[in-house]
Motif scaffolding. Structure first.
Motif, PDB file in Angstrom:
ATOM      1  N   UNK A 261      -1.383 110.192  95.806  1.00 58.17           N
ATOM      2  CA  UNK A 261      -2.580 109.411  95.507  1.00 58.17           C
ATOM      3  C   UNK A 261      -2.872 109.441  94.007  1.00 58.17           C
ATOM      4  N   UNK A 262      -2.814 110.619  93.387  1.00 59.27           N
ATOM      5  CA  UNK A 262      -3.064 110.729  91.950  1.00 59.27           C
ATOM      6  C   UNK A 262      -2.054 109.966  91.122  1.00 59.27           C
ATOM      7  N   UNK A 263      -0.793 109.995  91.541  1.00 61.38           N
ATOM      8  CA  UNK A 263       0.237 109.246  90.828  1.00 61.38           C
ATOM      9  C   UNK A 263      -0.007 107.747  90.937  1.00 61.38           C
ATOM     10  N   UNK A 264      -0.366 107.288  92.122  1.00 62.66           N
ATOM     11  CA  UNK A 264      -0.615 105.862  92.322  1.00 62.66           C
ATOM     12  C   UNK A 264      -1.770 105.382  91.452  1.00 62.66           C
ATOM     13  N   UNK A 265      -2.863 106.135  91.417  1.00 55.97           N
ATOM     14  CA  UNK A 265      -4.007 105.744  90.595  1.00 55.97           C
ATOM     15  C   UNK A 265      -3.621 105.704  89.124  1.00 55.97           C
ATOM     16  N   UNK A 266      -2.863 106.701  88.658  1.00 55.26           N
ATOM     17  CA  UNK A 266      -2.453 106.737  87.249  1.00 55.26           C
ATOM     18  C   UNK A 266      -1.658 105.500  86.886  1.00 55.26           C
TER      19      UNK A 266
ATOM     20  N   UNK B  41     -13.916 118.589  97.175  1.00 53.09           N
ATOM     21  CA  UNK B  41     -13.978 117.832  95.928  1.00 53.09           C
ATOM     22  C   UNK B  41     -12.622 117.880  95.227  1.00 53.09           C
ATOM     23  N   UNK B  42     -12.296 116.817  94.495  1.00 54.70           N
ATOM     24  CA  UNK B  42     -11.034 116.758  93.770  1.00 54.70           C
ATOM     25  C   UNK B  42     -11.286 116.418  92.301  1.00 54.70           C
ATOM     26  N   UNK B  43     -10.354 116.818  91.456  1.00 53.19           N
ATOM     27  CA  UNK B  43     -10.363 116.507  90.032  1.00 53.19           C
ATOM     28  C   UNK B  43      -9.013 115.902  89.664  1.00 53.19           C
ATOM     29  N   UNK B  44      -9.034 114.856  88.879  1.00 57.36           N
ATOM     30  CA  UNK B  44      -7.819 114.115  88.508  1.00 57.36           C
ATOM     31  C   UNK B  44      -7.721 114.013  86.992  1.00 57.36           C
ATOM     32  N   UNK B  45      -6.532 114.297  86.459  1.00 55.82           N
ATOM     33  CA  UNK B  45      -6.291 114.207  85.028  1.00 55.82           C
ATOM     34  C   UNK B  45      -4.934 113.558  84.799  1.00 55.82           C
ATOM     35  N   UNK B  46      -4.831 112.661  83.840  1.00 51.97           N
ATOM     36  CA  UNK B  46      -3.548 112.041  83.514  1.00 51.97           C
ATOM     37  C   UNK B  46      -3.432 111.850  82.011  1.00 51.97           C
TER      38      UNK B  46
ATOM     39  N   UNK C  55       4.799 110.009  81.498  1.00 51.58           N
ATOM     40  CA  UNK C  55       3.561 110.071  82.267  1.00 51.58           C
ATOM     41  C   UNK C  55       3.445 111.436  82.924  1.00 51.58           C
ATOM     42  N   UNK C  56       2.250 112.032  82.860  1.00 54.23           N
ATOM     43  CA  UNK C  56       1.935 113.257  83.585  1.00 54.23           C
ATOM     44  C   UNK C  56       0.586 113.072  84.263  1.00 54.23           C
ATOM     45  N   UNK C  57       0.497 113.489  85.515  1.00 51.64           N
ATOM     46  CA  UNK C  57      -0.766 113.396  86.258  1.00 51.64           C
ATOM     47  C   UNK C  57      -0.925 114.636  87.125  1.00 51.64           C
ATOM     48  N   UNK C  58      -2.137 115.187  87.150  1.00 46.96           N
ATOM     49  CA  UNK C  58      -2.445 116.337  87.996  1.00 46.96           C
ATOM     50  C   UNK C  58      -3.670 116.010  88.846  1.00 46.96           C
ATOM     51  N   UNK C  59      -3.596 116.387  90.132  1.00 47.83           N
ATOM     52  CA  UNK C  59      -4.712 116.213  91.052  1.00 47.83           C
ATOM     53  C   UNK C  59      -4.978 117.550  91.729  1.00 47.83           C
ATOM     54  N   UNK C  60      -6.213 118.037  91.654  1.00 47.14           N
ATOM     55  CA  UNK C  60      -6.598 119.332  92.207  1.00 47.14           C
ATOM     56  C   UNK C  60      -7.712 119.147  93.223  1.00 47.14           C
ATOM     57  N   UNK C  61      -7.724 120.019  94.229  1.00 48.86           N
ATOM     58  CA  UNK C  61      -8.818 120.036  95.206  1.00 48.86           C
ATOM     59  C   UNK C  61      -9.397 121.434  95.271  1.00 48.86           C
TER      60      UNK C  61
END
Length: 537
Positions: free
Chosen positions: A29-34, A277-282, A309-315
């Motif tokens: 999901x995080x990769x797709x949004x990025x 809750x989640x946090x997303x960073x790219x 490209x780098x993306x991280x998604x945390x919950x």
């Protein structure tokens, strides 16, 4: 990298860090949004800064579905408007974007990586395939401010151990940027919604814990490891680009946002869910350099394109769900070369060669590949004829058994290419997979594994004819057109009409309508209606 497994149904609530959910979902999901964000931003970095407002409403609606009470609003619709520093939604996405080229050809066509096929589009998808741009006039310092918006939707699937999952992500974006003297700074705001399913192939039917009969679905009807997942995300993405010289351009983007993920195992009571809750960073950056020559000029042209490209998604961890974090990376490098030779009659012959390298890493699908593409184009403006031959092949991949190659021939005739008036036609044949050059194919949206097909793929033919005539006192050109597409036993028949401005006194309005009938021996015929409108002032 972490997750939760609810043992013996929801009533016990024991956390066991052996289940890949929700990390497996969040990484994709995080990769797709990025990559949806980079899709919109990349177009801004190469967009013209012409003052005015431009909006496009595009869609292809199944007429039968509109009259059916069971018609849904699922599917896709992402109007791609050009090639920028970054193209595509990234690896792991089963691409379902609807492309409507500027010349009007190919309405309602779906690029699957295996060629073109027809897919109906709902009204919701038409809105997702629409966009707008508003650009102000240059200020006293020579800069201009723009506002823009667009929507997109992509689907993906993946595997994590014994788990399989799939989903769809819809993203709406609003942004603004300021450009001056070769540099651009902007900010995009986005909101994304995703939903999908997951399943564990090694789990068996759920048994009812003692005393829980009637409170959870059980009795062999539900598998323990299956369920549904959904997530939302709201984020801000600052971006910028700098044309360092006539030959070298750099760009970059950074994003951060917060949202929520919700899991509902099939063993849970309807309406209940595990939430966190989640946090997303790219972060992403890239460059393009013209090593030799200038695009469009005669002689040798050599260009280098690269991006990362780098993306991280945390919950967060909760009383019901363990915390997780997942990273994805993508590295791409492309080399494009062409040699344009001017002919005595005013035409050109242009051979071209392209090489692409790509590596996907992190906690989702991974792999490396090398693709090679090439072709030759010939044009004769005096005769109004253009011929393009192109092909590409996967030279190497981590999976030695993987094969992917495609070829195409495209012949077009337009006696008056400047105005589009008079007769014109185009004939195209595709064989195998995607036929564009190695760089375009490698930078495409889907994983190489998802696109790979045998080179002996089905042949596809597309033919369209049009006749442009002056309308509204010659200020516009109206072009009725008709076409047919053939792929195996499938047939697509279409008729339509396009309106384009010709004189400076005309309002910059482009309009097109198209009706298509698809015939498939295995299903009932489909009748669809397409609409595209663009207005600039």
């Amino acid at each position: 990298k972490g997750g939760a497994k609810i043992a013996d149904g929801v009533a016990v609530g024991t956390i066991v860090n052996s289940d890949p959910m929700p990390a497996a979902w969040l990484s994709r999901f995080g990769r797709t949004v990025a990559q949806q964000a980079l899709d919109g931003i990349s177009g801004r970095m190469v967009a013209p800064r012409t003052a005015g407002v431009e909006g496009t409403l595009a869609g292809h609606v199944d007429l039968a579905s509109l009259s059916s009470p069971e018609s849904g609003v699922s599917g896709s619709g992402d109007l791609e408007t050009g090639n920028g520093p970054v193209t595509g939604n990234g690896p792991g996405i089963a691409e379902r974007n609807i492309r409507i080229p500027e010349d009007g050809h190919g309405w309602g066509l779906k690029e699957t990586g295996y060629g073109w096929s027809t897919e109906a589009m709902t009204l919701r998808e038409a809105l997702l395939g629409s966009s707008f741009t508003a650009t102000g006039r240059e200020d006293a310092m020579g800069g201009s401010l723009s506002f823009w918006g667009r929507g997109s939707e992509s689907s993906f699937d993946g595997r994590e151990g014994t788990f399989t999952l799939d989903g769809e992500t819809t993203t709406a974006m609003l942004g603004s940027d300021y450009a001056r003297d070769g540099w651009l700074l902007g900010l995009a705001l986005l909101h994304s919604d995703g939903e999908g399913d997951y399943a564990d192939s090694e789990t068996g039917p759920q048994e009812c814990p003692e005393g829980m009969e009637g409170r959870i679905p059980c009795g062999g009807a539900v598998r323990e490891g299956d369920g549904k997942v959904a997530s939302t995300l709201t984020a801000a993405v600052p971006y910028g680009s700098l044309q360092m010289s006539e030959r070298i351009g750099l760009w970059g983007a950074f994003g951060h946002g917060m949202g929520e993920v919700s899991l509902r195992p099939d063993t849970m009571t309807a309406g209940d869910a595990l939430e966190a809750d989640i946090t997303w960073t790219m972060a992403s950056m890239g460059m393009r350099g013209d090593l030799l020559g200038r695009p469009g000029g005669n002689g040798l042209v050599l260009a280098l394109t690269a991006d990362a490209l780098w993306a991280r998604t945390e919950s967060d961890g909760t009383g019901e769900l363990a915390g997780s974090d997942s990273d994805v990376t993508r590295l791409r490098l492309g080399l494009e070369g062409s040699w344009q030779v001017a002919l005595a009659g005013g035409g050109h012959v242009t051979p071209k060669l392209e090489l692409g390298l790509r590596h996907d890493g992190g906690d989702a699908e991974t792999g490396s590949g090398i693709e090679l593409g090439g072709g030759v184009s010939w044009s004769s403006p005096a005769a109004g004829i253009r011929l393009d031959l192109s092909g590409r092949t996967l030279v190497r991949h981590d999976d030695d058994d993987l094969e992917d190659r495609g070829f195409s021939v495209d012949l077009s005739f337009d006696r008056d290419g400047n105005t589009g008036r008079g007769p014109s036609f185009s004939l195209r044949q595709d064989l195998g997979g995607q036929s564009e050059g190695g760089l375009d194919a490698l930078f495409a949206t889907d994983l190489l594994e998802d696109r790979a097909v045998s080179g002996d793929g089905e042949s596809r033919w597309t033919l369209e004819g049009a006749y442009g005539v002056p309308v509204f006192s010659g200020r516009y050109t109206g072009s009725p057109h008709a076409g047919v597409g053939i792929a195996g036993d499938n047939r697509d028949y279409s008729v339509g009409w396009r309106l384009t401005p010709e004189s400076g006194s005309a309002v910059d309005l482009s309009l097109g309508v198209k009706a298509t009938r698809r015939e498939d021996p295995d299903t009932a015929p489909e009748d669809m209606f397409g609409l595209e409108a663009s207005l600039r002032w």
